[in-house]
Design an enzyme around this catalytic site. Sequence first.
Site, PDB file in Angstrom:
ATOM      1  N   GLY A  92       0.821  -1.214   0.000  1.00  7.83           N
ATOM      2  CA  GLY A  92       0.000   0.000   0.000  1.00  7.83           C
ATOM      3  C   GLY A  92       0.849   1.256   0.000  1.00  7.83           C
ATOM      4  O   GLY A  92       0.338   2.356  -0.229  1.00  7.83           O
ATOM      5  N   LYS A 113      10.085   2.012   0.584  1.00 10.63           N
ATOM      6  CA  LYS A 113       8.909   2.103   1.467  1.00 10.63           C
ATOM      7  C   LYS A 113       8.562   3.571   1.698  1.00 10.63           C
ATOM      8  O   LYS A 113       9.435   4.366   2.033  1.00 10.63           O
ATOM      9  CB  LYS A 113       9.239   1.414   2.793  1.00 10.63           C
ATOM     10  CG  LYS A 113       8.047   1.197   3.701  1.00 10.63           C
ATOM     11  CD  LYS A 113       8.368   0.114   4.708  1.00 10.63           C
ATOM     12  CE  LYS A 113       7.269  -0.064   5.733  1.00 10.63           C
ATOM     13  NZ  LYS A 113       7.610  -1.158   6.657  1.00 10.63           N
ATOM     14  N   ARG A 183       5.900 -13.074   1.100  1.00  8.78           N
ATOM     15  CA  ARG A 183       5.440 -13.282   2.477  1.00  8.78           C
ATOM     16  C   ARG A 183       4.542 -14.516   2.524  1.00  8.78           C
ATOM     17  O   ARG A 183       4.063 -14.965   1.470  1.00  8.78           O
ATOM     18  CB  ARG A 183       4.615 -12.053   2.906  1.00  8.78           C
ATOM     19  CG  ARG A 183       5.350 -10.744   2.707  1.00  8.78           C
ATOM     20  CD  ARG A 183       4.364  -9.634   2.301  1.00  8.78           C
ATOM     21  NE  ARG A 183       5.075  -8.410   1.921  1.00  8.78           N
ATOM     22  CZ  ARG A 183       5.266  -7.376   2.717  1.00  8.78           C
ATOM     23  NH1 ARG A 183       4.757  -7.386   3.929  1.00  8.78           N
ATOM     24  NH2 ARG A 183       5.942  -6.317   2.333  1.00  8.78           N
ATOM     25  N   ASP A 252       1.047 -11.474   6.872  1.00  9.55           N
ATOM     26  CA  ASP A 252       1.566 -10.639   5.775  1.00  9.55           C
ATOM     27  C   ASP A 252       2.910 -10.016   6.136  1.00  9.55           C
ATOM     28  O   ASP A 252       3.566  -9.424   5.280  1.00  9.55           O
ATOM     29  CB  ASP A 252       0.554  -9.550   5.395  1.00  9.55           C
ATOM     30  CG  ASP A 252       0.121  -8.723   6.601  1.00  9.55           C
ATOM     31  OD1 ASP A 252      -0.384  -9.314   7.564  1.00  9.55           O
ATOM     32  OD2 ASP A 252       0.304  -7.500   6.575  1.00  9.55           O
TER      33      ASP A 252
HETATM   34  P1  AMP Z   1       1.867  -2.748   8.027  1.00 14.05           P
HETATM   35  O1  AMP Z   1       1.101  -2.659   9.298  1.00 14.05           O
HETATM   36  O2  AMP Z   1       2.844  -1.613   7.825  1.00 14.05           O
HETATM   37  O3  AMP Z   1       2.507  -4.071   7.821  1.00 14.05           O
HETATM   38  O4  AMP Z   1       0.782  -2.542   6.854  1.00 14.05           O
HETATM   39  C1  AMP Z   1      -0.344  -3.343   6.683  1.00 14.05           C
HETATM   40  C2  AMP Z   1      -0.980  -2.990   5.342  1.00 14.05           C
HETATM   41  O5  AMP Z   1      -1.377  -1.620   5.321  1.00 14.05           O
HETATM   42  C3  AMP Z   1      -0.065  -3.171   4.145  1.00 14.05           C
HETATM   43  O6  AMP Z   1      -0.868  -3.567   3.068  1.00 14.05           O
HETATM   44  C4  AMP Z   1       0.483  -1.784   3.958  1.00 14.05           C
HETATM   45  O7  AMP Z   1       0.954  -1.561   2.660  1.00 14.05           O
HETATM   46  C5  AMP Z   1      -0.714  -0.929   4.280  1.00 14.05           C
HETATM   47  N1  AMP Z   1      -0.348   0.411   4.760  1.00 14.05           N
HETATM   48  C6  AMP Z   1       0.222   0.741   5.945  1.00 14.05           C
HETATM   49  N2  AMP Z   1       0.386   2.071   6.036  1.00 14.05           N
HETATM   50  C7  AMP Z   1      -0.079   2.613   4.886  1.00 14.05           C
HETATM   51  C8  AMP Z   1      -0.170   3.944   4.380  1.00 14.05           C
HETATM   52  N3  AMP Z   1       0.232   4.996   5.074  1.00 14.05           N
HETATM   53  N4  AMP Z   1      -0.716   4.088   3.144  1.00 14.05           N
HETATM   54  C9  AMP Z   1      -1.137   3.050   2.438  1.00 14.05           C
HETATM   55  N5  AMP Z   1      -1.077   1.771   2.857  1.00 14.05           N
HETATM   56  C10 AMP Z   1      -0.557   1.557   4.065  1.00 14.05           C
HETATM   57 MG    MG Z   2       3.234  -5.239   6.572  1.00 10.37          MG
END
Ligand code: AMP
Ligand code: MG
Length: 487
Positions: A92, A113, A183, A252
Amino acid sequence: MKALDELTFDNRFARLGDAFSTHVLPEPIDAPRLVVASPAAMALLDLDPAVAQSPVFAELFGGHKLWAEAEPRAMVYSGHQFGSYNPQLGDGRGLLLGEVYNQAGEHWDLHLKGAGQTPYSRMGDGRAVLRSSIREFLASEALHALGIPSSRALCVIGSDTPVWREKQERAAMVLRLAPSHVRFGHFEYFYYTQRPEQQKALGEHVLAMHFPECLEQPEPYLAMFREIVERNAELIAKWQAYGFCHGVMNTDNMSILGITFDFGPFAFLDDFDAHFICNHSDDQGRYSFSNQVPIGQWNLSALAQALTPFISVEALRETLGLYLPLYQAHYLDLMRRRLGFITGEEGDQALVEQLLQLMQNSGVDYSLFFRRLGDEPAETAVARLRDDFVDLQGFDAWAQRYCARVALEHDGDEPQRRTRMHAVNPLYILRNYLAQKAIDAAERGDYAEVRRLHQVLSNPFEQQPGMDSYAERPPEWGKHLEISCSS
Ligand code: AMP
Ligand code: MG
């Protein structure tokens, strides 16, 4: 040594096609500047460390420029988050820029990132803040230096781009390196969307790229699953032995390579606390420190479910059964070394458990205890450490057993014991308060502390002149920092 324009790309994941990832260009951040770079990570790409200082470095890793051979892609995956299946996750806010191979023939994924929105951003802005980028950078490189498998971090690029979290902050980007970004959730995605052909294509890709030796086995998928079980058992044993709490062990965030991956509100323990929860949104303590062990198995069973099209349930179950005994053997081996033992003896497990219970009851600093235990001969070390314990009788009984155990192995070889113990017991640990001090300065535009801390943690087992303050017990305020889950 290579210049920045001399990297050699071979984008094997991108070639799997659009069912696996989507082409997306990075969205640049304003006024990109180098916050910190890791010369050791740069060496993985054969990059001359001096190139980090060039403006083009910040432009490349701040999303302004791209190599002609790069193929930026957002990967699709799903996963179990806090026990519930989320059918659509994916990159994301990060992009796989491409795969670079080095002179040694190793392939490294370049993953940027914080590179802006993608089709998988859901409600998110696609950004990462400076604070979480610095934390990921420091943790990746610190874990690696401790000998704990981890994704690596090449650099953090800061910017003027505003982003909103609990308050306004600044966007940053981290360039993450890993041999693979696949993953557990990748396999889950194709399994639950019922696309067996694509799941097979993914499986064959992963086997060929990352588990080629499994292809020679009668059942390659089973051999690969076994390898993933083994690697995860070893990884989690290392987290437990060194007091690392990941914080968001969703499927994930679990790498098929068994490396530490996707850092959230992680922490290294200060005082030993088996029930420590580093993630403040983890109300149930699902990912508490000691729960990491069963959660490792839970995650592997989620992967096993996704692999049922390739492997019999019976074989999967049997292989899953290897996890706990493997974990226990690795863990005990690591703890023996941390206690300075060379061989294994019958009562070692009990000795470790009793020590942890005493530490838990008295809130003893986990890392420093082991370091100090190796500073001096066992008898004098325990006499000095005794003051940290409330239950003096309990500690004395333990210390007596410990000294007797030490005496079984060596008499009079003190310098070797010290060297051996210091080689496995770090003096410097990425404590939350140390990271926070570096982040506070970086948010004011001063990057010197992040760089110094990174340097100290790159060599955690060796005493470094002038760096004594990094090896001290944390101040009381430093033990109770609430690390924001937003990132
Ligand atoms: P994480 O908790 O960082 O592992 O993220 C979980 C999911 O949320 C993944 O699909 C990330 O890409 C998405 N994600 C986390 N933060 C953001 C953000 N600021 N914008 C878009 N997607 C996000
Ligand atoms: Mg993640």
